[in-house]
Write an enzyme that holds these catalytic residues in place. Structure first.
Site, short mmCIF file in Angstrom:
data_model
loop_
_atom_site.label_atom_id
_atom_site.label_comp_id
_atom_site.label_asym_id
_atom_site.label_seq_id
_atom_site.Cartn_x
_atom_site.Cartn_y
_atom_site.Cartn_z
N ARG A 51 15.96 0.34 13.23
CA ARG A 51 15.65 0.10 14.64
C ARG A 51 14.35 -0.65 14.87
O ARG A 51 14.30 -1.63 15.62
CB ARG A 51 15.51 1.43 15.41
CG ARG A 51 16.75 2.00 15.95
CD ARG A 51 16.66 3.50 15.88
NE ARG A 51 16.58 3.86 14.48
CZ ARG A 51 17.67 3.99 13.70
NH1 ARG A 51 18.85 3.86 14.21
NH2 ARG A 51 17.55 4.28 12.42
N THR A 52 13.29 -0.14 14.28
CA THR A 52 11.97 -0.69 14.63
C THR A 52 11.88 -2.15 14.21
O THR A 52 11.49 -3.02 14.99
CB THR A 52 10.86 0.15 13.98
OG1 THR A 52 11.13 1.52 14.25
CG2 THR A 52 9.50 -0.21 14.52
N LYS A 80 2.69 -7.14 -7.35
CA LYS A 80 1.81 -7.71 -8.39
C LYS A 80 0.40 -7.15 -8.29
O LYS A 80 -0.51 -7.62 -8.96
CB LYS A 80 1.75 -9.24 -8.22
CG LYS A 80 3.08 -9.94 -8.29
CD LYS A 80 2.87 -11.44 -8.03
CE LYS A 80 4.10 -12.08 -7.45
NZ LYS A 80 3.79 -13.36 -6.80
N ARG A 101 4.79 -1.67 9.13
CA ARG A 101 5.06 -0.27 8.77
C ARG A 101 4.63 -0.07 7.33
O ARG A 101 4.90 -0.90 6.47
CB ARG A 101 6.55 0.05 8.92
CG ARG A 101 6.91 1.41 8.37
CD ARG A 101 8.33 1.81 8.67
NE ARG A 101 8.51 2.10 10.08
CZ ARG A 101 9.64 2.58 10.60
NH1 ARG A 101 10.68 2.81 9.81
NH2 ARG A 101 9.75 2.81 11.89
N HIS A 130 3.53 6.63 15.44
CA HIS A 130 4.57 5.59 15.59
C HIS A 130 4.58 5.21 17.08
O HIS A 130 5.49 5.56 17.83
CB HIS A 130 5.92 6.17 15.15
CG HIS A 130 7.03 5.17 15.03
ND1 HIS A 130 6.96 3.87 15.50
CD2 HIS A 130 8.27 5.31 14.49
CE1 HIS A 130 8.12 3.26 15.25
NE2 HIS A 130 8.92 4.11 14.64
#
Ligand code: CP
Length: 303
Positions: A51-52, A80, A101, A130
């Site tokens: 969703r986000t 890396k 995120r 959030h």
């Protein structure tokens, strides 16, 4: 330059401006289809999302902008050994705004400290906050309840690791006479740092959903956050602690609304989906409109 790292980064007046902008976007979407022409969103997801990420990317595309990014840290140079802050310094050379995120709490805040021109939006930092899910939640509650004052809000499930819950409580606590009922097993109780800022008379805690469901105006269900558990045995023991079904909803108010940030696992039975009080799929649509308004606000884009 403004960032959105946690819900209190915006005042209630600023949220009202965003809500009004959302109303206008919903009423006249064509008026907004070029407001971010030539702007670029970096969508950096170091943790899984449906969703986000997709609603941020849809939001930018619907505003006429473009999107770069990754949905899997495994394809980025973090594999890396590149640090997050170096990645952010580089991305700032490419993009106008960044939604990120990350599994580490505080990652978005750290990113916001090194940028000079690119607003940072926290799309979830570990079990912390959030805030754009909170935006989706507030827009949904406002749509169905008209205002936030005088609501009794039950938050049920994983209150320990549930960043959407930590964020929503922080945002709603600023409104008049909002009462919280925290419903969880002992092991998943709301942590003190997220509870201490609420006046003691404004919340209660219980493990028994049935004993409080008739008091609620809003029931916010949440998934037990498997990815944050150290012990898989503990997760297995707690994952199905609450399963909301039609039988359990019999004593709930007729105008109570059921929210869930999604994804759900077992905590809401599919039979509940057809109950008019179940608004969690509508909530995902409001999330997209909220992110459109947020991008406009942070880029100072106007129609
Ligand atoms: N609500 C939410 O954050 O969903 P995703 O994990 O799919 O983005």
């Amino acid at each position: 330059m403004k960032h959105l790292i946690e819900p209190l980064d915006f005042t209630t007046e600023e949220y009202e401006e965003i809500f009004r902008l959302v109303d206008d976007i919903i009423a006249k979407p064509d008026d907004y289809s070029h407001v971010c022409d030539n702007k670029l969103l970096a969508s950096l997801f170091f943790e899984p999302s449906t969703r986000t990420r997709l609603s941020f990317e849809t939001a930018m595309l619907r505003l006429g902008g473009q999107v770069i990014g990754f949905s899997d840290a495994g394809v980025s140079s973090s594999t890396k050994g590149e640090t997050l802050l170096d990645t952010i310094r580089v991305i700032e050379n490419y993009a106008d705004i960044c939604a990120m995120r990350h599994p580490k709490e505080g990652a978005a805040l750290m990113a916001s400290k090194v940028v000079k021109t690119m607003p940072i939006i926290n799309a979830g930092d570990g079990g912390h906050f959030h805030p754009t899910q909170t935006l989706a939640d507030l827009i949904t509650i406002r749509n169905y309840k008209g205002s936030f004052d005088d609501l009794t809000v039950g938050l049920c499930g994983d209150l320990k690791f549930g960043r959407t819950i930590h964020s929503l409580v922080r945002a709603l606590n600023r409104y008049e006479n909002v009462k919280f009922i925290f419903i969880s097993p002992e092991e998943l109780k709301m942590p003190d740092p997220f509870k201490n800022f609420i006046d003691k008379e404004n919340y209660e805690e219980t493990r028994d959903l049935a004993s409080v469901i008739d008091d609620l105006d809003v029931l916010y269900m949440s998934r037990v956050q498997k990815e944050r558990f150290v012990s898989s045995d503990e997760y297995e023991r707690l994952k199905d602690y609450y399963i909301l079904n039609e039988e359990k909803l019999k004593n709930a108010k007729e105008d109570m609304i059921i929210l869930h940030p999604l994804p759900r696992v077992n905590e809401i039975a599919p039979e509940v989906d057809k109950d008019p009080r179940a608004v969690y799929f509508e909530q995902t649509k409001f999330g997209m409109y909220g992110r459109m308004a947020l991008i406009m606000r942070l880029l100072e884009a106007r129609k």
